[in-house]
Write an enzyme that holds these catalytic residues in place. Structure first.
Site, PDB file in Angstrom:
ATOM      1  N   HIS A   1       0.854  -1.190   0.000  1.00  0.00           N
ATOM      2  CA  HIS A   1       0.000   0.000   0.000  1.00  0.00           C
ATOM      3  C   HIS A   1       0.888   1.236   0.000  1.00  0.00           C
ATOM      4  CE1 HIS A   1      -3.353   2.702   0.767  1.00  0.00           C
ATOM      5  NE2 HIS A   1      -2.552   3.328   1.607  1.00  0.00           N
TER       6      HIS A   1
ATOM      7  N   ASP B   1     -15.511   2.210   7.404  1.00  0.00           N
ATOM      8  CA  ASP B   1     -14.458   3.117   6.956  1.00  0.00           C
ATOM      9  C   ASP B   1     -14.921   3.948   5.776  1.00  0.00           C
ATOM     10  OD1 ASP B   1     -11.636   4.116   6.769  1.00  0.00           O
ATOM     11  OD2 ASP B   1     -11.834   3.166   4.814  1.00  0.00           O
TER      12      ASP B   1
ATOM     13  N   ARG C   1     -15.011  12.480   7.230  1.00  0.00           N
ATOM     14  CA  ARG C   1     -13.766  13.179   7.544  1.00  0.00           C
ATOM     15  C   ARG C   1     -13.379  14.138   6.435  1.00  0.00           C
ATOM     16  NH1 ARG C   1      -9.974   8.635   7.658  1.00  0.00           N
ATOM     17  NH2 ARG C   1      -8.374  10.224   7.916  1.00  0.00           N
TER      18      ARG C   1
ATOM     19  N   SER D   1      -7.910   3.770   8.957  1.00  0.00           N
ATOM     20  CA  SER D   1      -8.620   3.740   7.677  1.00  0.00           C
ATOM     21  C   SER D   1      -7.885   2.844   6.678  1.00  0.00           C
ATOM     22  CB  SER D   1      -8.754   5.158   7.122  1.00  0.00           C
ATOM     23  OG  SER D   1      -9.308   5.147   5.824  1.00  0.00           O
TER      24      SER D   1
ATOM     25  N   LYS E   1      -8.982  -1.535   5.659  1.00  0.00           N
ATOM     26  CA  LYS E   1      -9.198  -2.049   4.306  1.00  0.00           C
ATOM     27  C   LYS E   1      -8.175  -3.118   3.945  1.00  0.00           C
ATOM     28  CE  LYS E   1      -9.224   2.093   2.313  1.00  0.00           C
ATOM     29  NZ  LYS E   1      -9.428   3.149   3.329  1.00  0.00           N
TER      30      LYS E   1
END
Length: 423
Positions: free
Chosen positions: A82, A161, A168, A183, A187
């Site tokens: 990620h 989320d 947010r 967050s 995921k």
């Protein structure tokens, strides 16, 4: 439970209990807690922070709000990457097939771009026929057959989320390391991967502008992954200057193909290989085929072609090209000592490569080619950038963004691409 009590507890700097966290995430997801109440709690978290145990439980509660994928039936270990987002960050494209070619399965759930940062799905959708929507059953089949899949996250993964992130975004509560980390990790953990490598960007074109905050985010996410039984490692990598020499969807696919063919820009190759080695080591495949070899012997390209075809794409189809181009020329001679990634990202967005709102379309051919990178010499009148757009009216605003984005002359100090490792 009383949501007011929970808000006040965090407002006053006290630690939320597991029961409070479980209840408020579930109740908010079901609509029992109002948007303004959750916005108040988010703001309290921004100001007061969270402990490691709170962040871990907050992540777990968001995980529990939806389904979790399970790839334990595959005959190879799973590993994923990620990135926190940058400019010209095309790394997922060459990385996923390279790691797959070395023996791991890569279930890569990716997103679309927003603002100055590009989205992996937008880039891949410039390939004719390629589709981002893949069912869990299709993911299993593609991973078993090909070894890698890049697709959109289904609505069933961490729905809490999805709802929280949208809130947010409109309430000024994005800039919180506990909320960012939970967050991302909710995921990624829902994705079901056995190992995870985080590419945390640092610099002008990144969300985290300084090394200290990037390290804190990396540390928080690594702790969450470790606490949930997933082997997690983070690399802090430089994002002051765009990665590679292209910014824009089809342009970045073309550059990724150069890397997969054994060439391409040195920085893209370096980061692809570094992250691939970390992913393989985290998956227990440190002794497997080396990623650099996979790029040079054609096996990574073979893996790419199978991946693209498995999701409906034609790996031989020509990629979209913008209708118009314009060159930006150097006004002086010397070494390019600075190139601001954020300004380049904004310029590419203004050309049509990105979107201001999630529902906006993007132009597949729009973007920027960088003819000179920091440390390289340029002469007055030589091209610095080529701008690509379907709409010539967009060139002027893109050039405005680029006007102060670079410096020719002065001292240039090379900086490492990989700054730090956190585990």
């Amino acid at each position: 439970m009383d949501v007011i009590d929970i808000i006040v507890t965090k407002r006053d700097g006290k630690e939320l209990s597991n029961d409070q966290i479980d209840w408020v995430i579930d109740a908010y997801t079901r609509g029992e807690v109002a948007e303004e109440q959750m916005a108040a709690l988010n703001m309290a978290i921004v100001w007061r922070g969270m402990s490691r145990s709170e962040v871990g439980r907050w992540t777990e509660a968001m995980l529990a709000s939806g389904e979790r994928l399970d790839f334990s039936g595959l005959d190879r270990p799973t590993t994923d990457k990620h990135s926190t987002g940058g400019v010209g960050d095309k790394i997922t494209l060459p990385l996923t097939p390279t790691v797959a070619a070395c023996g791991a399965a890569v279930p890569q759930l990716s997103g679309r771009g927003l603002g100055h940062t590009g989205g992996t799905l937008d880039k891949l959708e410039s390939i004719p026929g390629w589709r981002a929507e893949v069912s869990p059953a299709e993911m299993q089949r593609i991973l078993a057959d090909v070894g890698g899949v890049v697709c959109a996250a289904g609505t069933g993964l961490a729905p809490a989320d999805r709802k929280l992130y949208a809130l947010r975004d409109v309430t000024g509560t994005v800039e919180s390391i506990p909320l960012i980390a939970s967050s991302i990790m909710s995921k990624k953990l829902a994705e079901g991967t056995g190992a995870l490598v985080l590419d945390v960007k640092v610099g002008a074109g990144a969300f985290m502008k300084d090394r200290e905050s990037a390290r804190e985010l990396a540390r928080t996410m690594v702790d969450i992954g470790t606490d949930h039984g997933v082997r997690t490692v983070a690399l802090l990598t430089a994002m002051d200057t765009p990665l590679g020499r292209t910014v824009g969807n089809a342009l970045e696919v073309t550059e990724s193909l150069e890397v997969l063919a054994g060439g391409g820009p040195a920085d893209v190759v370096e980061l692809t290989v570094a992250l691939a080695r970390e992913m393989l080591a985290a998956a227990g495949l440190a002794g497997a085929k080396d990623p650099a070899e996979a790029l040079h012997d054609g096996s990574a390209m073979d893996s790419w072609r199978r991946m693209v075809a498995a999701q409906g794409g034609d790996p031989d189809a020509p990629l979209p090209v913008a209708a118009r181009t314009r060159e930006v020329l150097a006004s002086g001679s010397g070494v390019l000592s600075r190139l601001d990634a954020h300004a380049v990202g904004v310029a590419a967005w203004r050309l049509g490569a990105g979107r201001a709102r999630k529902e906006d379309p993007v132009s597949a051919g729009a973007g920027i080619t960088l003819h000179v990178k920091p440390g390289e010499e340029v002469r007055a009148g030589d091209p610095l950038f080529t701008l690509h757009s379907d709409d010539p009216d967009r060139f002027e605003r893109a050039e405005e963004s680029l006007a102060g984005s670079y410096t020719i002359g002065g001292a240039y100090t090379p900086r490492p691409l990989v700054i730090e490792r956190v585990e």
